[in-house]
Design an enzyme around this catalytic site. Structure first.
Site, mmCIF file in Angstrom:
data_model
loop_
_atom_site.group_PDB
_atom_site.id
_atom_site.type_symbol
_atom_site.label_atom_id
_atom_site.label_comp_id
_atom_site.label_asym_id
_atom_site.label_seq_id
_atom_site.Cartn_x
_atom_site.Cartn_y
_atom_site.Cartn_z
ATOM 1 N N GLU A 1 -17.274 10.095 5.144
ATOM 2 C CA GLU A 1 -16.733 8.775 5.103
ATOM 3 C C GLU A 1 -16.080 8.457 4.055
ATOM 4 O O GLU A 1 -16.394 8.208 2.828
ATOM 5 C CB GLU A 1 -17.910 7.851 5.492
ATOM 6 C CG GLU A 1 -19.037 7.402 4.467
ATOM 7 C CD GLU A 1 -19.710 6.439 4.648
ATOM 8 O OE1 GLU A 1 -19.661 5.603 5.614
ATOM 9 O OE2 GLU A 1 -20.677 6.026 3.686
ATOM 10 N N ASP B 1 0.955 -1.171 -0.017
ATOM 11 C CA ASP B 1 -0.066 -0.218 -0.095
ATOM 12 C C ASP B 1 0.998 1.201 0.170
ATOM 13 O O ASP B 1 1.988 0.978 0.579
ATOM 14 C CB ASP B 1 -0.745 -0.079 1.261
ATOM 15 C CG ASP B 1 -2.233 0.695 0.942
ATOM 16 O OD1 ASP B 1 -2.322 1.671 0.040
ATOM 17 O OD2 ASP B 1 -3.329 0.383 1.790
#
Length: 868
Positions: free
Chosen positions: A619, A279
């Site tokens: 979110e 990542d």
């Protein structure tokens, strides 16, 4: 005489020797040339990879291990950026078909649809890649290696990135993930269509704020029962070609350096032969202060990452591998091993072969967002919609309705259609637009946003075209735009034109003559003539000037007053998380009473459709410093519907109107008051570009809803426990012992389905259990039912209360029945013990087969079974 003859012989011998040397040299050159078999597309990929590797220098090999690989021109290795996204459509590359967000796709419980959607995405991805390649664009978001799907388990609804997943159940996640991966990677025996990347490996699902330093540990049981099964299926069923390791640490070791995960499980146990990518920034977290601090230096981080099996670095740490080698921290064996995996992938994608022999290179750019793909997006949105409440058959609504109010922060929101990691639709259909297109032209449709998502936010909207004029004569609408080839607004404008709306997306052609993906700048000037007096805020990545002063915050404007207006933006601002230049200018009226406006339009309507819930603006992934009541850095601290929305709904309810509440969100929302008082509730998640049409189809009965919840809707955050407790005890429908607002697998229909004639047969010789059941549609509409099979095995200590074992989506015409069959075998008849060992289930279990394990219509059958 003899001397002359001797001299002639010597010259002759020299000549022959010289000719022999020339022939030897030419033969050597030919031999050397013939050894470059990596160029021979008739040879096996393994031979070609090994051959190409033999010609590369150490510096070139190290460059290959960066996600933004600079290429090796002398060997024909192209510059290539490994980072691309296609979570629910090709993302960050301009126009594309936008499907429902992943959590919405999961609510379809439709494996065939999932594969069909992924196949369309891969068609568009291939077409875009070829288009970009022909334009000379080889940067980020232009390649064939996609960092999707996200198959982490949505353990806790507070996680902002849960919208990217397929929900809270390992089995459902596995089935959705396998089909998505297969659709992306294609079925050609030689070439990959795309590379799918299953992420984030492993034990990863929030919180966002501390993901760079968190260290999680779970029992072997939870690890093998909950967190690993979807990755196991991705590797061993779907043959996924890439795995992304997670930010967090697991049992004291960062996941991208974790030998247990990357070596013992992934490569040795599962025999994974693809490549692992970190990542972004995860390798730097090894040494970065305030992160894991697992090692002390960048050189050590590089050596630990590559030795642990993380082949590709999203970041810049692996550029230190040269130094790490010189210090003896790592040897070239590990470098060669990782480069070989990456080269193999490039060969499988056809990057070294002529386009004429690679089957996917002929997909035209015209395939992108074509009518067929858009229709599929609508079908996917229809199947993803979950009907939660339908009091006294409040739905479907009559198309003869004369007045309707569409209210709420998501009623006309593109953000709520798209979710995160998305492309741009040619014609996105919001709820208000979908309803407008559904009803007769003489129907009165009123729209008002009513409220922001949460108190403290602004309601940003498009700036109406009628407030912009070219000059003070007010004779022409729009702003005068000057387009410069420079990044700093200098030089002679390459284009001078009037633009009426500040909303641009230049996928097909740059606005001025520049190479594709180039940086440029624009200045628009004109007159702003506001329609209303009040306080305003602008939202853009560019800069706004009013009467010569830069506007950084709130500004007061008066109706009818002419203001000199200037809007500037340059290329670096246009390319925020995209390869295609895009521009948008919005504004908000900060002192306007939006709630009263909504109440006024509600009074004039027969029915109110309130589109509320959440937004990817509140979110999502690690959202900086974002913190408002109930929301922190992209995660949530509360589950309840924000008070500002509930309060408006209460005021509307006092009007005595029929209210249909439409919840748009990426996660579960505790709309407890709403559930008690409104007439109907529909959950649509983030439904993609056709969400408004699909919602209107359900509202007015043109589609019979059939979606099911892939997550539990809890009543309160108090039901959840510690966000950082990764133990599954008390979590998700499998272990939660409380009473949810709405359970996993739940969803209503306009039809009534009846289950009967359940037959269970056990074949001990094959370790199989066969189930068959008759399902009857007793309704007045054709419909689809999601038939689900659950098993409870409470006799074994620590086992789930229930677990999904199988499901099928079936179409059943009205007043007809179908026989649905399932065969449970293999892992379906095993459980994970406390040591993480898979063992056969034996003894009494409870089977539930129906439209869910708990529904208000009781459309399911429960039966005890003794497994031998």
């Amino acid at each position: 005489m003899k001397t002359k003859l001797l001299i002639k012989r010597i010259k002759f011998i020299k000549l022959i020797s010289f000719l022999v040397l020339i022939l030897f040299f030419l033969n050597g050159c030919q031999k050397k040339k013939s050894t470059r078999i990596y160029k021979d597309f008739t040879k096996d990929f393994s031979l070609r990879v090994n051959n190409l590797l033999s010609y590369m220098t150490l510096e070139e090999k190290v460059g290959m291990l960066r996600y933004d690989n600079p290429g090796v021109p002398r060997l024909g290795i192209p510059r290539y950026n490994w980072w691309n996204e296609c979570l629910h459509g090709v993302a960050r590359a301009g126009e594309a078909t936008v499907f429902p967000q992943a959590i919405g796709l999961a609510s379809s419980f439709d494996e065939r649809l999932m594969k069909e959607v992924a196949t369309v995405i891969s068609d568009e991805a291939r077409a875009k890649h070829q288009y970009f390649k022909n334009q000379g664009v080889r940067g980020i978001y232009s390649g064939l290696t996609f960092w999707s799907p996200n198959i982490n388990i949505f353990r806790d609804p507070r996680w902002g990135r849960g919208q990217e997943t397929y929900g809270e159940d390992p089995y459902l996640t596995s089935r959705m993930g396998v089909n998505f991966i297969q659709g992306l990677q294609g079925d050609n025996p030689k070439y990959l269509k795309l590379v799918a990347t299953a992420k984030h490996f492993a034990v990863h699902n929030g919180p966002e704020i501390s993901r760079h330093s968190d260290d999680f540990d779970v029992s072997d049981k939870d690890l093998n029962e909950t967190y690993l099964p979807a990755f196991d299926a991705a590797v061993n069923e779907a043959n996924v070609q890439s795995i992304m390791c997670a930010y967090n640490a697991f049992r004291g070791v960062p996941c991208c350096a974790n030998n247990l995960l990357l070596d013992s499980v992934l490569r040795k146990k599962w025999k994974f032969n693809g490549y692992v990518v970190s990542d972004c920034g995860a390798i730097s977290d090894f040494y970065r202060e305030g992160a894991h601090e697992y090692v002390s230096t960048k050189d050590e981080a590089a050596s630990v990452g590559i030795k642990s099996g993380t082949d590709l670095n999203c970041g810049d740490v692996y550029q230190n591998l040269d130094a790490a080698i010189k210090k003896g921290l790592v040897d070239t064996t590990f470098i060669n091993k990782s480069v070989k995996k990456l080269l193999t992938t490039m060969f499988k994608l056809g990057m070294f072969d002529p386009d004429s022999i690679v089957p996917y290179t002929q997909i035209s750019i015209d395939e992108v967002a074509n009518e067929k793909h858009i229709d599929l997006s609508r079908k996917a949105a229809q199947e993803s919609i979950v009907l939660l409440k339908n009091k006294m058959q409040a739905l479907p609504l009559s198309k003869k309705i004369k007045s309707i109010a569409v209210i709420g922060p998501n009623a006309n929101s593109l953000d709520a259609l798209y979710g995160n990691y998305h492309g741009i639709s040619k014609n996105p259909i919001t709820p208000v637009k979908g309803i407008q297109e559904k009803l007769a032209k003489d129907a009165a449709i009123y729209y008002a946003p009513g409220t922001p998502y949460v108190d403290g936010m602004n309601i940003y909207q498009d700036i109406p075209e009628q407030v912009f004029y070219v000059d003070s004569t007010l004779s022409r609408r729009g702003l005068q735009g000057k387009y410069y080839k420079s990044l700093d607004y200098t030089g002679t404008p390459a284009l001078d034109r009037v633009d009426k709306k500040m909303d641009f997306n230049w996928m097909d052609k740059m606005p001025i003559e520049l190479p594709y993906n180039s940086r440029f700048s624009i200045i628009w000037k004109g007159i702003l003539l506001p329609e209303y007096t009040g306080k305003y805020k602008f939202k853009t990545r560019g800069e706004v000037f009013v009467d010569g002063k830069k506007v950084d915050g709130e500004i007061s404007l008066k109706s009818g007053v002419k203001y000199n207006f200037e809007f500037r933006i340059h290329g670096n601002q246009m390319y925020d998380e995209t390869i295609v230049p895009a521009i948008k200018l919005l504004w908000a009226r900060t002192d306007y009473d939006y709630a009263q406006e909504a109440l006024d339009v509600a009074k004039k309507a027969e029915v109110v459709i309130f589109c509320g819930g959440l937004s990817p603006r509140i979110e999502g992934e690690e959202m900086g410093t974002f913190k408002l009541e109930g929301f922190e850095y992209g995660d949530r601290s509360l589950l309840k519907l924000p008070d500002v929305q509930t309060n408006l709904l209460k005021r509307m309810n006092a009007l005595g109107k029929k209210i249909i509440y439409v919840n748009m969100s990426g996660s579960a929302v505790a709309f407890n008051w709403v559930n008690k008082y409104v007439n109907g509730i529909i959950q649509v998640f983030y439904p993609g570009e056709q969400g408004g049409n699909a919602l209107a189809d359900v509202l007015f009965g043109d589609y019979n809803p059939s979606g099911r919840l892939p997550i539990t809707f809890y009543k309160s955050v108090d039901d959840l426990g510690d966000f950082k407790d990764y133990s599954m005890k008390g979590k998700t429908y499998r272990y939660f012992e409380g009473s949810p607002l709405y359970p996993f697998g739940y969803g209503l229909s306009y039809s009534k389905f009846k289950y009967s004639d359940l037959v269970i047969e056990q074949d001990t010789s094959k370790d199989e259990v066969t189930l068959s059941v008759k399902v009857t549609n007793n309704g007045h509409m054709d419909g689809e039912e999601v038939v689900q099979v659950y098993m409870g095995n409470n006799k074994v200590i620590g086992q789930p209360i229930r677990s999904l074992k199988a499901f099928k989506r079936v179409s059943i015409p009205k007043n007809q029945s179908v026989k649905v069959e399932f065969v449970l075998t293999g892992k379906s008849l095993k459980y994970i013990d406390q040591y993480g060992i898979s063992k056969p289930i034996s003894g009494e279990v409870e089977l539930t087969i129906g439209g869910g394990y708990a529904t208000i219509n009781e459309n399911y059958i429960k039966k005890k079974l003794e497994i031998k």
